[in-house]
Design a protein around this motif. Structure first.
Motif, short mmCIF file in Angstrom:
data_model
loop_
_atom_site.label_atom_id
_atom_site.label_comp_id
_atom_site.label_asym_id
_atom_site.label_seq_id
_atom_site.Cartn_x
_atom_site.Cartn_y
_atom_site.Cartn_z
N TYR A 17 0.85 -1.20 0.00
CA TYR A 17 0.00 0.00 0.00
C TYR A 17 0.88 1.24 0.00
CZ TYR A 17 -3.31 3.59 1.38
OH TYR A 17 -4.07 4.73 1.41
N LYS A 60 -10.09 1.09 4.69
CA LYS A 60 -9.63 -0.17 4.08
C LYS A 60 -9.09 -1.04 5.21
CE LYS A 60 -8.13 0.81 -0.63
NZ LYS A 60 -8.44 2.20 -0.94
N ALA A 62 -7.05 -4.81 6.22
CA ALA A 62 -6.19 -5.89 5.71
C ALA A 62 -5.66 -6.66 6.91
CB ALA A 62 -5.05 -5.31 4.90
N GLU A 84 -2.28 -9.11 3.73
CA GLU A 84 -3.26 -9.58 2.74
C GLU A 84 -4.52 -8.72 2.80
OE1 GLU A 84 -2.94 -12.48 5.26
OE2 GLU A 84 -0.99 -13.03 4.47
N TRP A 85 -5.03 -8.35 1.62
CA TRP A 85 -6.36 -7.74 1.52
C TRP A 85 -7.39 -8.85 1.73
CZ3 TRP A 85 -5.94 -2.81 1.97
CH2 TRP A 85 -4.92 -2.11 1.36
N GLU A 88 -7.78 -11.60 -0.83
CA GLU A 88 -6.61 -12.48 -1.05
C GLU A 88 -6.55 -13.62 -0.03
OE1 GLU A 88 -3.43 -9.23 -2.79
OE2 GLU A 88 -3.63 -9.43 -0.62
#
Ligand code: ATP
Length: 132
Positions: A17, A60, A62, A84-85, A88
C-alpha cells in the motif's frame, strides 16, 4: 478536510500500500495503536492483527503480520513479513492453520515451541477476522 500523512506498507514481494491517509491502526507487541499525522518519531514492532487505513473517502482493512513500523510526523512506513487484503485470504487455509495451532497449544509437550504456535494462531485469527 482532515490532515493527511503518507503511509507506505512494504512486504518482501510487493509494495502492499502507498497513499495519503488521515489515520492508520495496527497491532504492536505493546497493543493496538492508532496513528494520526504529526505523531512524534517512534519505531515499534508489529504483532499479527488487522490493519485499518482511513483514507479521505473511506476505510480499508487488511491482515498484517510480523514486522516493524517507523512513525514520523509526516509519514508512517510499515515493513511487514506478510499482508493480505480480504479478497486475497483463503479462509479454509486460515481455519486449518488456526486449528493446527490450537491443537499444538492444547497438546503441548517439552518439544512444543509455544511462542511459535501462539504467533501462528494470532496470524490465523487476524486473517479470519479481517474477512468476517
Ligand atoms: P500456513 O500455516 O497456512 O502457511 P502461516 O501463517 O504459517 O499459514 P505465513 O508464513 O504467515 O503463513 O505466510 C506465508 C505466505 O502465505 C505469505 O505470503 C502469506 O501472505 C500467505 N498466506 C498464508 N496464509 C494465507 C491465507 N489464509 N490466505 C492467503 N494467503 C495466505
Amino acid at each position: 478536510m482532515a490532515e493527511l500523512m503518507k503511509l507506505q506498507v512494504i512486504c518482501p514481494d510487493r509494495i502492499f500500500y502507498e497513499g495519503e491517509v488521515s489515520m492508520v491502526e495496527f497491532n504492536t507487541t505493546e497493543g493496538e495503536v492508532g496513528i494520526y499525522p504529526k505523531h512524534i518519531p517512534l519505531t515499534s514492532i508489529l504483532a499479527p492483527g488487522i490493519l485499518t487505513i482511513t483514507e479521505e473517502d473511506g476505510l480499508k482493512n487488511a491482515a498484517l503480520h510480523s514486522g516493524f513500523v517507523q512513525i514520523l510526523p509526516e509519514k508512517v512506513t510499515v515493513m511487514a513479513e506478510a499482508a493480505e487484503w480480504p479478497h486475497e485470504i483463503d479462509l479454509g487455509r486460515a481455519e486449518a492453520a488456526r486449528d493446527r495451532a490450537e491443537e499444538r497449544i492444547k497438546n503441548r509437550s517439552d518439544k512444543t515451541d509455544i511462542a511459535r504456535a501462539e504467533t501462528a494462531l494470532q496470524r490465523a485469527i487476524a486473517r479470519i477476522n479481517v474477512i468476517k
